[in-house]
Write an enzyme that holds these catalytic residues in place. Structure first.
Site, PDB file in Angstrom:
ATOM      1  N   GLU A  68       0.811  -1.226   0.000  1.00  0.00           N
ATOM      2  CA  GLU A  68       0.000   0.000   0.000  1.00  0.00           C
ATOM      3  C   GLU A  68       0.843   1.275   0.000  1.00  0.00           C
ATOM      4  OE1 GLU A  68      -2.840  -0.591   3.194  1.00  0.00           O
ATOM      5  OE2 GLU A  68      -3.534  -2.461   2.320  1.00  0.00           O
ATOM      6  N   ASN A  71       2.351  -4.824  -3.320  1.00  0.00           N
ATOM      7  CA  ASN A  71       0.943  -5.178  -3.119  1.00  0.00           C
ATOM      8  C   ASN A  71       0.129  -3.922  -2.830  1.00  0.00           C
ATOM      9  OD1 ASN A  71      -0.887  -7.484  -2.722  1.00  0.00           O
ATOM     10  ND2 ASN A  71      -0.975  -6.882  -0.557  1.00  0.00           N
ATOM     11  N   HIS A 119     -10.221  -5.932  -2.767  1.00  0.00           N
ATOM     12  CA  HIS A 119     -11.326  -5.807  -1.809  1.00  0.00           C
ATOM     13  C   HIS A 119     -12.462  -5.129  -2.574  1.00  0.00           C
ATOM     14  CE1 HIS A 119      -8.950  -7.232   1.496  1.00  0.00           C
ATOM     15  NE2 HIS A 119      -7.993  -6.378   1.185  1.00  0.00           N
ATOM     16  N   GLU A 128      -5.969 -10.550  -1.998  1.00  0.00           N
ATOM     17  CA  GLU A 128      -6.828 -10.369  -0.816  1.00  0.00           C
ATOM     18  C   GLU A 128      -8.295 -10.289  -1.226  1.00  0.00           C
ATOM     19  OE1 GLU A 128      -5.483  -7.143   1.721  1.00  0.00           O
ATOM     20  OE2 GLU A 128      -3.376  -7.662   1.434  1.00  0.00           O
ATOM     21  N   ASP A 138     -12.030 -10.228  -1.574  1.00  0.00           N
ATOM     22  CA  ASP A 138     -13.337 -10.395  -0.942  1.00  0.00           C
ATOM     23  C   ASP A 138     -14.299  -9.460  -1.662  1.00  0.00           C
ATOM     24  OD1 ASP A 138     -12.625  -7.924   0.305  1.00  0.00           O
ATOM     25  OD2 ASP A 138     -12.194  -8.892   2.209  1.00  0.00           O
TER      26      ASP A 138
HETATM   27  O1  9MR Z   1      -7.516  -8.716   7.845  1.00  0.00           O
HETATM   28  C1  9MR Z   1      -6.777  -7.754   8.577  1.00  0.00           C
HETATM   29  C2  9MR Z   1      -7.575  -7.336   9.789  1.00  0.00           C
HETATM   30  O2  9MR Z   1      -7.723  -8.421  10.684  1.00  0.00           O
HETATM   31  C3  9MR Z   1      -6.905  -6.162  10.454  1.00  0.00           C
HETATM   32  O3  9MR Z   1      -7.734  -5.702  11.489  1.00  0.00           O
HETATM   33  C4  9MR Z   1      -6.660  -5.070   9.439  1.00  0.00           C
HETATM   34  C5  9MR Z   1      -6.008  -3.850  10.035  1.00  0.00           C
HETATM   35  O4  9MR Z   1      -5.699  -2.931   9.043  1.00  0.00           O
HETATM   36  O5  9MR Z   1      -5.842  -5.583   8.408  1.00  0.00           O
HETATM   37  C6  9MR Z   1      -6.514  -6.546   7.707  1.00  0.00           C
HETATM   38  O6  9MR Z   1      -5.816  -6.928   6.559  1.00  0.00           O
HETATM   39  C7  9MR Z   1      -5.464  -5.899   5.651  1.00  0.00           C
HETATM   40  C8  9MR Z   1      -4.219  -6.334   4.945  1.00  0.00           C
HETATM   41  O7  9MR Z   1      -3.228  -6.617   5.888  1.00  0.00           O
HETATM   42  C9  9MR Z   1      -3.742  -5.309   3.959  1.00  0.00           C
HETATM   43  N1  9MR Z   1      -4.782  -4.934   3.035  1.00  0.00           N
HETATM   44  C10 9MR Z   1      -6.052  -4.586   3.628  1.00  0.00           C
HETATM   45  C11 9MR Z   1      -6.523  -5.660   4.584  1.00  0.00           C
HETATM   46  C12 9MR Z   1      -7.884  -5.308   5.160  1.00  0.00           C
HETATM   47  O8  9MR Z   1      -7.805  -4.189   5.981  1.00  0.00           O
END
Ligand code: 9MR
Length: 476
Positions: free
Chosen positions: A166, A207, A243, A271, A273
């Site tokens: 990011e 990513n 996402h 990732e 969803d």
């Molecule tokens: O799935 C992750 C969630 O449990 C955490 O609370 C969150 C915090 O930012 O991060 C989520 O995973 C993220 C991933 O590491 C990077 N891309 C976005 C994902 C969703 O926030």
């Protein structure tokens, strides 16, 4: 790349041989439609195309039915949080690897690849990094030492590392993270070089999210990858997080994957969803099925797209309800680990031609009533019984009862239902022997819970998304 996956497939078949049929025979607690012997196995279908199908997991949940599905259906595992800097080094020099180790061990025991996530990211950073007063050389040393330590610890055991996560703002310019502000543009090349030195076998990825279609942000990422390649920086792949929102798969997804591939890097959907406004309806689930299929097909269409990872495989383990109010149902399995139409959409995109059966998800309900009773309560615990009556005219085939705790309670153990809790949201799903409720009929299940402060009854219940009358469902 794809040849490697084929080898992995045969290794898994001979050494592990886990399949949905084996799970069924072993009596695994996957209720409802999930344990049908005829259900497809995504990792096998994907391997036949030379791609990977993976899932993010929560390490602490890797037991029981959750572990069975994660192990049987997917050939790649991403620790959802366990490898993040804030998890592994919350205090400088104080390393905590047990969570990450457990996920890697789980994957290796099942012949699964591991996606390392993530080395350099502005979020879930320990405060000592994020709020330190750094000189450029001080922060560069800390960053490269972190990469060396984390990637070095798992050297040879990680297939792909998300080296930098990011790094861009929505307009395609660099995100002003502590790394960007302190180190300038060059931090990304430095991070990739450090990762290559620490684990030469791992594929190194950049990513990001909202870079799935052709847009300003993916243009920024494209330009960076082009320039890193031109400088000989060791970057192997681009991760498109994906996402997404139901009905909004970017039409340019395949073209975007292709343009990155044409730069000479691999591409992965990392990732995936696809969220919706709740409640889930048949129409939204059908659209979601089409969307999961479309993303899978876009990857299959580009030879350098190496696979897809879903960000949680079950709605009971998804970040969406906590981050987007009123939204959810974003993954391929429901909260009771039953495959949703989306699961079959993936399978069909991967060439499966079987019959998804009468209805993989809970169907519509035209009337319901719920009686909730705390039968016993002690200092910190209680036992409750819930009776659900079908007051409608149509049979209910497969059910899920949802409620929200009013005062911080939690479910610790359930009987006659498969229960999951996420935050204050509870979902109780049928088990195979009580999936059907005839008109006028009822089912009763029970559970133990924990409470402190208060133990008020939930204000309302919804059966398969439909609000129920309360207090009127006598067992019968
Ligand atoms: O799935 C992750 C969630 O449990 C955490 O609370 C969150 C915090 O930012 O991060 C989520 O995973 C993220 C991933 O590491 C990077 N891309 C976005 C994902 C969703 O926030």
């Amino acid at each position: 790349m794809r040849g490697t996956s084929m080898k992995l497939q045969s290794l898994r078949r001979t050494v592990l041989g886990i399949s949905a049929a084996a799970l069924l025979a072993a009596g695994a607690a996957v209720p409802g439609h999930a344990a049908e012997a005829a259900d497809p196995v995504l990792r096998d279908l994907a391997a036949a195309h030379g791609i990977s199908y993976g899932t993010a997991v929560t390490g602490a949940k890797l037991t029981g039915a959750y572990a069975d599905v994660a192990g049987a259906q997917f050939d790649s595992i991403t620790p959802g949080n366990e490898m993040k800097w804030g998890s592994v080094e919350p205090v400088r020099g104080d390393f905590r690897w047990s969570g990450a180790d457990a996920v890697v061990d789980f994957a290796e025991a099942r012949g699964q690849k591991v996606r390392g996530h993530t080395l350099v990211w502005h979020s879930q950073l320990p405060s000592w990094v994020e709020n330190g007063s750094w000189t450029a050389s001080g922060l560069r040393t800390v960053m490269t030492e972190h990469i060396k330590t984390a990637a070095g610890r798992y050297k040879g055991r990680i297939d792909h590392w998300d080296v930098v996560n990011e790094a861009f703002d929505e307009d395609g310019t660099r995100r002003q993270s502590v790394f960007q502000r302190t180190l300038g543009d060059g931090y990304i090349a430095d991070a990739f070089r450090a990762a290559r030195a620490a684990d030469p076998a791992a594929k190194l990825y950049l990513n990001d999210y909202n870079v799935e279609g052709l847009n300003a942000k993916s243009d920024g990422m494209y330009e960076l990858v082009r320039s890193l390649k031109a400088q000989g920086v060791p970057i192997d792949g681009v991760g498109l997080q994906a996402h997404l929102i139901v009905g909004q798969v970017p039409p340019s997804l395949q073209a975007n994957i292709q343009r990155f591939a044409d730069l000479g890097v691999d591409v992965a959907v990392t990732e995936l969803d696809i969220r919706m406004q709740l409640p889930a309806t048949e129409a939204k689930l059908a659209q979601q099925k089409a969307d999961y299929a479309a993303v899978t097909r876009a990857c299959l269409a580009v030879s350098r797209c190496v696979g897809v990872t879903v960000w949680g495989f079950t709605d009971s383990d998804s970040w969406i309800p906590d981050f987007f109010e009123g939204q959810g149902a974003a993954t391929p399995y429901d909260e009771g680990f039953r495959p949703k139409p989306a699961f079959y959409g993936i399978a069909e995109a991967l060439g499966w031609t079987g019959d998804p059966g009468p209805g993989p998800g809970p169907g519509p309900v035209d009337g319901c009533a719920v009686a909730y009773a705390v039968q016993n309560q002690w200092s910190a615990g209680f036992t409750a019984q819930v009776t659900v009556r079908n007051t409608g005219t149509a049979p209910v085939n497969g059910w899920q009862l949802a409620w929200t705790w009013p005062s911080g309670q939690s479910v610790t153990q359930a009987w006659n239902a498969a229960m999951n809790q996420s935050g204050a949201s509870v979902a109780a799903a049928n088990v195979p022997y009580n999936a059907s409720i005839a008109p006028g009929g009822s089912v009763t299940f029970g559970f133990n819970g924990a409470w402190s402060g208060g133990n008020a009854a939930p204000a309302g219940f919804a059966l398969n998304g439909r609000p129920c009358a309360t207090g009127t469902a006598q067992a019968g």
